[in-house]
Design a protein around this motif. Structure first.
Motif, PDB file in Angstrom:
ATOM      1  N   GLY A 148      38.066  38.992  40.494  1.00 22.81           N
ATOM      2  CA  GLY A 148      38.853  39.677  39.472  1.00 22.81           C
ATOM      3  C   GLY A 148      38.074  40.622  38.583  1.00 22.81           C
ATOM      4  N   ALA A 149      36.844  40.957  38.967  1.00 19.47           N
ATOM      5  CA  ALA A 149      35.994  41.770  38.094  1.00 19.47           C
ATOM      6  C   ALA A 149      36.606  43.131  37.779  1.00 19.47           C
ATOM      7  N   GLU A 150      37.301  43.725  38.726  1.00 16.54           N
ATOM      8  CA  GLU A 150      37.882  45.051  38.517  1.00 16.54           C
ATOM      9  C   GLU A 150      39.375  44.998  38.213  1.00 16.54           C
ATOM     10  N   ALA A 151      39.922  43.806  38.109  1.00 21.59           N
ATOM     11  CA  ALA A 151      41.369  43.678  37.871  1.00 21.59           C
ATOM     12  C   ALA A 151      41.716  44.106  36.451  1.00 21.59           C
ATOM     13  N   ALA A 152      42.851  44.764  36.315  1.00 21.43           N
ATOM     14  CA  ALA A 152      43.287  45.235  35.002  1.00 21.43           C
ATOM     15  C   ALA A 152      43.487  44.067  34.041  1.00 21.43           C
ATOM     16  N   GLU A 153      44.008  42.947  34.548  1.00 21.26           N
ATOM     17  CA  GLU A 153      44.310  41.811  33.679  1.00 21.26           C
ATOM     18  C   GLU A 153      43.044  41.215  33.065  1.00 21.26           C
ATOM     19  N   THR A 154      42.023  40.982  33.884  1.00 22.95           N
ATOM     20  CA  THR A 154      40.796  40.379  33.337  1.00 22.95           C
ATOM     21  C   THR A 154      40.100  41.347  32.392  1.00 22.95           C
ATOM     22  N   ASN A 155      40.115  42.628  32.704  1.00 21.28           N
ATOM     23  CA  ASN A 155      39.484  43.600  31.807  1.00 21.28           C
ATOM     24  C   ASN A 155      40.220  43.694  30.479  1.00 21.28           C
ATOM     25  N   PHE A 156      41.549  43.654  30.518  1.00 20.97           N
ATOM     26  CA  PHE A 156      42.315  43.697  29.273  1.00 20.97           C
ATOM     27  C   PHE A 156      42.006  42.484  28.408  1.00 20.97           C
ATOM     28  N   ASN A 157      41.963  41.317  29.026  1.00 16.47           N
ATOM     29  CA  ASN A 157      41.710  40.106  28.256  1.00 16.47           C
ATOM     30  C   ASN A 157      40.290  40.083  27.689  1.00 16.47           C
ATOM     31  N   ASN A 158      39.341  40.627  28.444  1.00 10.57           N
ATOM     32  CA  ASN A 158      37.987  40.769  27.901  1.00 10.57           C
ATOM     33  C   ASN A 158      37.971  41.748  26.729  1.00 10.57           C
ATOM     34  N   ALA A 159      38.813  42.775  26.804  1.00 18.24           N
ATOM     35  CA  ALA A 159      38.917  43.728  25.693  1.00 18.24           C
ATOM     36  C   ALA A 159      39.431  43.045  24.439  1.00 18.24           C
ATOM     37  N   LEU A 160      40.422  42.162  24.594  1.00 19.47           N
ATOM     38  CA  LEU A 160      40.941  41.428  23.439  1.00 19.47           C
ATOM     39  C   LEU A 160      39.849  40.576  22.798  1.00 19.47           C
ATOM     40  N   LEU A 161      39.033  39.927  23.626  1.00 20.54           N
ATOM     41  CA  LEU A 161      37.928  39.139  23.081  1.00 20.54           C
ATOM     42  C   LEU A 161      36.964  40.022  22.305  1.00 20.54           C
ATOM     43  N   ALA A 162      36.670  41.209  22.846  1.00 22.29           N
ATOM     44  CA  ALA A 162      35.772  42.137  22.157  1.00 22.29           C
ATOM     45  C   ALA A 162      36.369  42.586  20.822  1.00 22.29           C
ATOM     46  N   LEU A 163      37.679  42.809  20.796  1.00 20.07           N
ATOM     47  CA  LEU A 163      38.337  43.204  19.545  1.00 20.07           C
ATOM     48  C   LEU A 163      38.296  42.073  18.519  1.00 20.07           C
ATOM     49  N   VAL A 164      38.455  40.836  18.978  1.00 14.81           N
ATOM     50  CA  VAL A 164      38.349  39.688  18.077  1.00 14.81           C
ATOM     51  C   VAL A 164      36.969  39.668  17.413  1.00 14.81           C
ATOM     52  N   ASP A 165      35.945  40.067  18.175  1.00 18.64           N
ATOM     53  CA  ASP A 165      34.568  40.099  17.663  1.00 18.64           C
ATOM     54  C   ASP A 165      34.229  41.422  16.980  1.00 18.64           C
TER      55      ASP A 165
END
Length: 558
Positions: free
Chosen positions: A411-428
């Motif tokens: 799932g490294a290039e999947a839109a879903e995993t990248n979006f969720n990683n983006a949310l984590l980055a925004l939380v931080d």
């Protein structure tokens, strides 16, 4: 008389000496103004401008003063870049202040924001010299507190991306068979594959879950023999095949029949898969010539190759291809939910993923998602959906680890995993990583909301408003509030469907900015009813400073 003149001369000389003794005295807070005041967080920074007005006959001609802005808060302090000013008789490249006229100068300051800065004070410290000798000037305070409303942007309120189930309730079972024909013949010859096809169709009569959808028939002639001959031959083979199928008692499926007069496509495929002599020459002829007659003539010129074609390739094209499609009915929603609760291991990954979408309660959906990830740890979609569940619970460390597992399982290039990683980055508040992840999440429905929060965190409020568009959420209202659109922000908040403590807190800020004490207190009472700790924040939030001493305000946040 002479004595009087002497005394007068001595007095004048003394006055001249006193006039030449310039000094650097105490600097007063009223000499300085700060913009903005109170300070304000924007783009993760506390920034502004200090304007200093040095009065007449303050700045000694041989004096040098370095001004250092320092933001002091509980547990620490931060210093910004200093500015240095000098008197008129100092050799140097600093900005010069005239002794007699005084002067007005400005300097910028910038601090990286930390939450403790909400309760802080901006002081100025000085390093001064007069005639190269150090002079002590006491520090002064010029601003108190910091408005941190921009930090209320909350990525945790954005729905994480769920990888969709590839669930198909009914599945197609296809049984294939070929009826082969002799050269220039159209007589149907039965074989074991055709018998198996008929048996598969007959078996559906005893199976309530299976239904025959139909049979596809493609009859063909090989490319040799000319178009006119092959047209008649392929048509005859089609007709005879259809008649044969209709005579089968146990197979009365609907028949979709067509024919190919000269099966050049099948011919090319068989040649390409073979080890026939002059294979590349034959394929080259097919690519160069489109006219069937010219093709046939050119291939026949390759005499040795054509002999091999006539033996091994062309006979395979004299056929009727049969494909029986049987539809197997899948489990009903009720069956899937029952099995997901009682025996989730009896369902496959798609069925469990689908069960989570139709679950009656959030608790059931969570249980099905957890079971799916446990049973299928190598399926990135199931693991991503577990990460999404953890994110909604505020389990950000677990979310990060789970998303790493999803990435490692495809799932490294999947839109879903990248979006969720983006949310984590925004939380931080990691805007750089968030932007990079969002760049790989273009297909996600909630993308604009995340882009809006990112823009708020970067201090780009107009871009945030544009990104949110017509979104109705706390974050969208905050973007309007920070952009100065108070009425629009209030309207959005009033229309938020699932209001929470953050909704009411923002309502209170809007009301306070509109100088409406009654609405401010009403909103803060709603905050206190949900989260007393959040309501207590208002007692130190400069948005409400004008109400701090009022009894109604104090009662509202209790």
């Amino acid at each position: 008389m002479k004595k009087s003149l002497l005394r007068l001369g001595m007095c004048l000389a003394a006055l001249a000496v006193l006039a030449s003794c310039q000094d650097l005295g105490e600097l007063k807070p009223e000499y300085f103004t700060v913009n903005p005041n109170p300070l304000e967080v924007k783009g993760g920074k506390v920034e502004g401008t200090i304007t200093a007005t040095f009065p007449e006959k303050y700045f000694a001609e041989k004096g040098v003063v370095e001004v250092i802005p320092v933001l002091v808060y509980e547990g620490g302090e931060a210093a910004s870049e200093s500015a240095t000013y000098q008197g008129a008789k100092v050799e140097g490249n600093n900005e010069t202040i005239q002794y007699k006229a005084g002067g007005t100068v400005s300097q910028n300051f910038s601090f990286d924001y930390v939450p403790a800065m909400k309760q802080s004070k901006l002081v100025l410290r000085f390093k001064a010299t007069l005639k190269d000798k150090e002079v002590q000037i006491p520090e002064i305070q010029i601003a108190v507190g910091c408005i941190a409303t921009a930090t209320l942007a909350n990525a945790a309120e954005i729905n994480p991306a769920i990888a969709p189930a590839q669930f198909m309730r009914d599945t197609a079972e296809v049984t294939k068979a070929d009826i082969m024909f002799q050269i220039q013949q159209a007589n149907v010859r039965n074989n074991k594959d055709v018998k198996a096809l008929n048996a598969a169709a007959a078996a559906t009569k005893k199976d309530s879950l299976r239904t025959v959808q139909g049979i596809e028939v493609i009859s063909a002639a090989s490319p040799d023999g000319g178009v006119e001959l092959n047209e008649k031959l392929a048509t005859k083979r089609q007709d005879n095949t259809v008649k044969f199928l209709k005579r089968q008692k146990n197979n009365q499926a609907a028949i979709d029949a067509k024919y190919i007069a000269q099966d050049w496509e099948g011919f090319q495929q068989l040649v390409n898969e073979s080890n026939i002599q002059d294979k590349e020459l034959i394929l080259n002829v097919l690519s160069q010539y489109q006219d069937p007659a010219e093709r046939e003539a050119q291939i026949k010129n390759l005499s040795a190759a054509y002999t091999e074609l006539a033996k091994d390739i062309l006979p395979k094209l004299r056929r009727s291809q049969l494909a029986l499609t049987v539809i197997k009915a899948g489990k009903t929603d009720a069956q899937i939910l029952e099995m997901a609760k009682a025996n989730p291991d009896t369902l496959n990954v798609e069925e469990l993923m689908y069960a989570a979408t139709i679950a009656a309660t959030a608790e059931d959906a969570a249980a099905f998602t957890e079971a799916n990830a446990s049973q299928n740890p190598d399926n990135w979609r199931a693991v991503n959906n577990l990460a999404a569940l953890q994110f909604t619970k505020g389990e950000f460390d677990n979310t990060k680890a789970t998303l790493a597992n999803a990435a490692n399982n495809g799932g490294a290039e999947a839109a879903e995993t990248n979006f969720n990683n983006a949310l984590l980055a925004l939380v931080d508040n990691n805007t750089e990583d968030a932007a990079a992840f969002l760049g790989k999440a273009a297909s996600i429905e909630q993308l604009n909301e995340a882009q809006g929060v990112l823009s708020i965190q970067k201090g780009e409020y107009a871009k945030a408003v544009e990104a949110f568009g017509n979104t109705v959420s706390n974050n969208a209202a905050l973007a309007q509030l920070l952009s100065g659109n108070l009425d629009k922000a209030t309207s959005i908040l009033e229309n938020v469907t699932d209001k929470n403590a953050n909704t009411y807190y923002l309502m209170a800020i809007c009301a306070a900015r509109a100088n409406d004490l009654e609405k401010t207190c009403a909103a803060l009472k709603s905050v206190a009813g949900i989260c007393k700790a959040k309501a207590a924040n208002a007692a130190t939030d400069l948005e409400f400073a004008k109400y701090w001493l009022l009894s109604d305000f104090k009662a509202a946040i209790q």
